[in-house]
Motif scaffolding. Sequence first.
Motif, PDB file in Angstrom:
ATOM      1  N   GLN A  48       0.934  -1.089   0.060  1.00  0.00           N
ATOM      2  CA  GLN A  48       0.011  -0.060   0.002  1.00  0.00           C
ATOM      3  C   GLN A  48       1.005   1.212   0.059  1.00  0.00           C
ATOM      4  OE1 GLN A  48      -2.504  -0.429   3.361  1.00  0.00           O
ATOM      5  NE2 GLN A  48      -3.859  -1.764   2.487  1.00  0.00           N
ATOM      6  N   GLN A  50       3.825   1.453  -1.243  1.00  0.00           N
ATOM      7  CA  GLN A  50       4.500   1.628  -2.434  1.00  0.00           C
ATOM      8  C   GLN A  50       3.331   2.182  -3.603  1.00  0.00           C
ATOM      9  OE1 GLN A  50       7.798   1.718  -3.525  1.00  0.00           O
ATOM     10  NE2 GLN A  50       6.773   2.643  -5.622  1.00  0.00           N
ATOM     11  N   GLU A  51       2.230   1.924  -3.401  1.00  0.00           N
ATOM     12  CA  GLU A  51       1.182   2.310  -4.225  1.00  0.00           C
ATOM     13  C   GLU A  51       0.831   3.630  -4.048  1.00  0.00           C
ATOM     14  OE1 GLU A  51      -2.467  -0.131  -3.831  1.00  0.00           O
ATOM     15  OE2 GLU A  51      -1.325  -1.880  -4.729  1.00  0.00           O
ATOM     16  N   THR A  54       3.691   5.852  -5.547  1.00  0.00           N
ATOM     17  CA  THR A  54       3.427   5.823  -7.130  1.00  0.00           C
ATOM     18  C   THR A  54       2.394   6.954  -7.366  1.00  0.00           C
ATOM     19  OG1 THR A  54       4.136   3.626  -7.295  1.00  0.00           O
ATOM     20  CG2 THR A  54       2.988   4.280  -9.043  1.00  0.00           C
TER      21      THR A  54
END
Length: 184
Positions: A48, A50-51, A54
Amino acid sequence: MADYLLKINDRAEDIIDFTPEEISQITPDEIQRIFYDLQIHQIELKMQNQELRTAQEELTRSRNNYHYLFHQLPVGIVIVNSTGFVEQVNDTLLEWLGIEKGRLVKKHLSSVILEDDKVLFNSRFDSFFKNPDGKSLVLSVNGRKNVALKVKMSGKKIGGDDVVALMNQTDQTLIITVADVNDL
């Protein structure tokens, strides 16, 4: 960041509602299951995170693209509120006017209009603001080095969700394109 993590840790400890006696009664199988669940949860949180990173990078790219386009358009752009005060202005218009951003933002748009056209602007602004579709104003503004610059102003009203998305404001605003018509 370390302070933030400490605060999160303190809040989590406040939420835990186990007594030492209850913890001592947990079986080894339950400990293994809890440890496994914690590892899964840790991996989910990393994914989560990393998302989110991004998405943050994409938002930053998008904002930078918007910023570049807004300021580099070959026409002047000014965003005014319902009373005619400038909320935003692009670099193109500032260059044409030969002024700094601080001399126009939060000032009335009429402050850059030549005296001969101020009455026209002020008398038509309310009507222009309320229903700008198909309307334009041709006026002279005080350009770079105090040279009169004839411009055509056309508008598009934005409000509600558009304003919240663009400017975090609740008031309706008007986006005005300012085209140099000296050579026409």
